[in-house]
Motif scaffolding. Sequence first.
Motif, PDB file in Angstrom:
ATOM      1  N   ASP A  32     -10.099  10.749   3.698  1.00  0.00           N
ATOM      2  CA  ASP A  32     -10.074   9.302   3.914  1.00  0.00           C
ATOM      3  C   ASP A  32     -10.990   8.876   5.070  1.00  0.00           C
ATOM      4  O   ASP A  32     -11.184   9.627   6.020  1.00  0.00           O
ATOM      5  CB  ASP A  32      -8.624   8.869   4.203  1.00  0.00           C
ATOM      6  N   GLY A  33     -11.522   7.683   4.951  1.00  0.00           N
ATOM      7  CA  GLY A  33     -12.294   7.093   6.053  1.00  0.00           C
ATOM      8  C   GLY A  33     -13.773   6.928   5.768  1.00  0.00           C
ATOM      9  O   GLY A  33     -14.540   6.562   6.667  1.00  0.00           O
ATOM     10  N   ARG A  36     -14.935   3.152   6.367  1.00  0.00           N
ATOM     11  CA  ARG A  36     -14.955   2.768   7.779  1.00  0.00           C
ATOM     12  C   ARG A  36     -16.095   3.447   8.523  1.00  0.00           C
ATOM     13  O   ARG A  36     -16.741   2.868   9.377  1.00  0.00           O
ATOM     14  CB  ARG A  36     -13.608   3.120   8.436  1.00  0.00           C
ATOM     15  N   ARG A  83     -10.275  -1.689  -6.105  1.00  0.00           N
ATOM     16  CA  ARG A  83     -11.447  -1.951  -5.245  1.00  0.00           C
ATOM     17  C   ARG A  83     -12.500  -2.743  -6.030  1.00  0.00           C
ATOM     18  O   ARG A  83     -12.464  -2.771  -7.265  1.00  0.00           O
ATOM     19  CB  ARG A  83     -12.038  -0.626  -4.774  1.00  0.00           C
TER      20      ARG A  83
HETATM   21 MG    MG Z   1      -9.174   4.795   2.739  1.00  0.00          MG
END
Ligand code: MG
Length: 267
Positions: A32-33, A36, A83
């Motif tokens: 995850d990430g 970002r 999304r």
């Molecule tokens: Mg995520």
Amino acid sequence: MSFGKVIEQLNTDLVKRIDKQKVPEHVAIIMDGNGRWATKKGFPRSFGHNKGVGVLKEIIKASKKLGCKVLTVYAFSTENWTRPTQEVDFLINLFSEVLKNEIDEIHQESIKIKFIGDLTPFPETLKKIISNSESLTKTNNKFLLNVCMNYGGRQEIVKVAKKLALKSSSGEIKPSEVNEELFNSELLTQGIKDPELLIRTSGEKRISNFLLWQLAYSEIYISEVLWPDFNEFEFLKAIIDYQSRNRRFGGIESLQDESYEDSECSS
Ligand code: MG
Ligand code: IPE
Ligand code: IPE
């Protein structure tokens, strides 16, 4: 010393702290990430997804080298369809490209690749690449890579419940025969030992519908590092942390047991 050599030395130092007898056989990762990471750098989210692919390759190599046998990664959840279409399309295309480019090396490394999830909604081209990859690598036995795509833990559990209900109504099984073992044998991960360790990157402290049944007693390691910055060093840190855990499975340690009896005697 070159930068690469310094990194290699740091990793070697960490490996020395790892007990080879206690390496987890099965590690699950919520990668995850990506978004970002890219946004922080002023790039579109897709940059993060691209960078994340290289990280996955590094972690497959690192876990295999360490002696892990199974790696299960969360690539696309049943909720990720919400999304923007552009991002979903980008991811689907990325899965196809990566798989096409990497499958030969995966096979050479004697890795078996398996896709876990409901693949029905994916385009035919991707489904074809997936089934070719699975059949090419099906007899490989050095390492198993499970890629969870359009995977949801709740959906998986409901599907098993439905299947067992049907078997029961058709008389194939008796309702009283439904137990953990039978349930387990109908899961998409059937035949695979539950993960001893779950790693989630990017600091989020939730499971996000991942392997709800299988993670019942897994140790959880949350890394603050965003997936595109994750690497072998961070992975080894997770393993060292895992090895320091006291896995009780609802029981009590023999040491605690003794001290309890001691305190009982002394009171
Ligand atoms: Mg995520
Ligand atoms: C994980 O990174 C990759 C997928 C879910 C496909 P994210 O895309 O969730 O990145 P963040 O969490 O928004 O930063
Ligand atoms: C979990 O990450 C799914 C994958 C890594 C594929 P998400 O980014 O989708 O999860 P939430 O939204 O933070 O719970």
